[in-house]
Design an enzyme around this catalytic site. Structure first.
Site, PDB file in Angstrom:
ATOM      1  N   SER A 144       7.186   2.100   0.227  1.00 41.50           N
ATOM      2  CA  SER A 144       6.350   2.897   1.129  1.00 41.50           C
ATOM      3  C   SER A 144       6.681   2.613   2.580  1.00 41.50           C
ATOM      4  CB  SER A 144       4.874   2.567   0.870  1.00 41.50           C
ATOM      5  OG  SER A 144       4.045   3.104   1.879  1.00 41.50           O
ATOM      6  N   TYR A 169      -2.319  -2.578   0.284  1.00 40.19           N
ATOM      7  CA  TYR A 169      -1.359  -1.664  -0.341  1.00 40.19           C
ATOM      8  C   TYR A 169       0.049  -1.927   0.187  1.00 40.19           C
ATOM      9  CZ  TYR A 169       1.238   2.655  -1.171  1.00 40.19           C
ATOM     10  OH  TYR A 169       2.203   3.560  -1.523  1.00 40.19           O
TER      11      TYR A 169
END
Length: 365
Positions: A144, A169
């Site tokens: 990501s 995350y």
């Protein structure tokens, strides 16, 4: 090739499985169908793939035959179930794995951190172990852009430091990259991580801005605009992302036999410096990280204006401060992916949002 794609009831996984089948590959899909967002959307994606909407846990089901496409099977399975995952790998003998399953979302990682530890760390470890144990030639996995965290150098380059994430995350995605490096280094497992930059399009996630904003605009509800609209995102259309994923999966870059030969040499002559150097080089070559985005950061207020233009509706805007765990700007340097795989995104923001709007007009669960 025979390829396992995890997360195929999810947004990117749904498209990736379809594209790989269209390219002639045999695909097995996997998803646990969790309820992070409206399960009806995931079930609709399964139906669109020719699968039953609610398959039983642990049992492979076959998609309806589609002209010109290879057979497609799906299994409802959780990647945290290591034993079941190993049985699947042992039975299917995958040549490559495209691992897209993960617990997504920045804000949710603040509210439910345990879900990220279980899926993104333990689940990812199980996938790595299964790839090692059953001799998978190539693991391509989702990372990501959030790993860049507080890095203020732009555009983001893969060589930039990523030591200051601002959400759990992001921390789990960086951890996945580190674990992949270890498995490439120790076991010669070829791994390629793709750092996704704000993917959008039809069938997209309803918790992300493009779908949330469009839904609110069409229903006349206000949209929440964080940091008063002074945010930049590298919005990337789903078709461009999937073309990049397929190119990486189909590549012959750093063949596994070269890595294996170097490791064998080092094992045979453990005190030979040149042999050790060769092995380290091969191990490093088997580990790659790439940005995959459009390479064109868009100001959030400009994004909203484009969405208003394609929908013919004006948004009711509620301006607020910065969201906890958010970053000011994302901007992908995709030079490496262009160099190694010929990746060149084609879809402009206005074209992509027009496609999203056209799909949404007919969208129903």
């Amino acid at each position: 090739m025979k390829i396992l794609v995890t997360g195929t009831a999810g947004f990117i996984g749904f498209y990736t499985a379809k594209a790989l089948r269209e390219a002639g590959h045999t695909v097995v899909g996997l998803d646990n169908l969790n309820a992070y967002y409206d399960l009806r959307l995931k079930e609709a994606r399964l139906r669109e793939s020719g699968l039953p909407a609610a398959p039983p846990y642990g049992e492979a089901v076959s998609a309806n035959a589609m002209p010109g496409l290879p057979a497609y099977r799906f299994i409802r399975l959780d990647i945290t179930d290591g034993d079941a995952l190993n049985r699947l790998f042992e039975r299917e003998k995958f040549e490559a794995v495209c691992h897209l399953a993960a617990q997504a979302g920045v804000r949710y990682s603040i509210e439910q951190p345990q879900a990220y530890i279980e899926s993104n760390l333990i689940g990812f470890f199980n996938v790595l172990e299964a790839c090692r144990r059953f001799s998978v030639a190539h693991l391509v996995y989702a990372s990501s852009s959030s790993v860049y965290g507080l890095n203020d150098k732009i555009p983001y380059n893969e060589a930039d430091p990523v030591d200051h994430p601002v959400s759990l995350y992001a921390a789990t995605k960086k951890s996945d990259e580190l674990m992949s490096h270890v498995y490439s280094h120790l076991h010669g497992l070829r791994t390629t991580g793709l750092r996704f930059f704000t993917v959008y399009g039809p069938w997209g996630r309803p918790d992300m801005a493009p779908m949330k904003f469009l839904k609110a605009i069409l229903s006349g509800e206000p949209i929440t605009v964080y940091n008063h609209g002074k945010l930049y995102r590298d919005f990337t259309y789903i078709d461009d992302i999937v073309k990049g994923i397929v190119k990486v999966l189909e590549s012959s870059h750093v063949p596994s036999e070269i890595v294996a030969a170097a490791l064998d040499t080092a094992a045979t002559i453990p005190h030979d410096l040149s042999a050790r150097t060769s092995a380290v080089s091969a191990r490093t070559a088997s580990y790659r990280i790439y940005n995959i985005g459009r390479g064109e950061p868009i100001l959030l207020t400009d994004f909203i204006a484009t969405l208003e233009k394609v929908s013919g509706r004006e948004a009711v805007k509620n301006y607020v401060g910065m969201q906890m765990g958010d970053v000011y700007r994302t901007y992908a340097d995709t030079t490496a992916l262009q160099r190694d795989f010929g990746y060149r995104p084609q879809v402009s923001l206005e074209e992509g949002l027009a496609k999203l709007y056209a799909w949404y007009q007919d969208y129903s669960f």
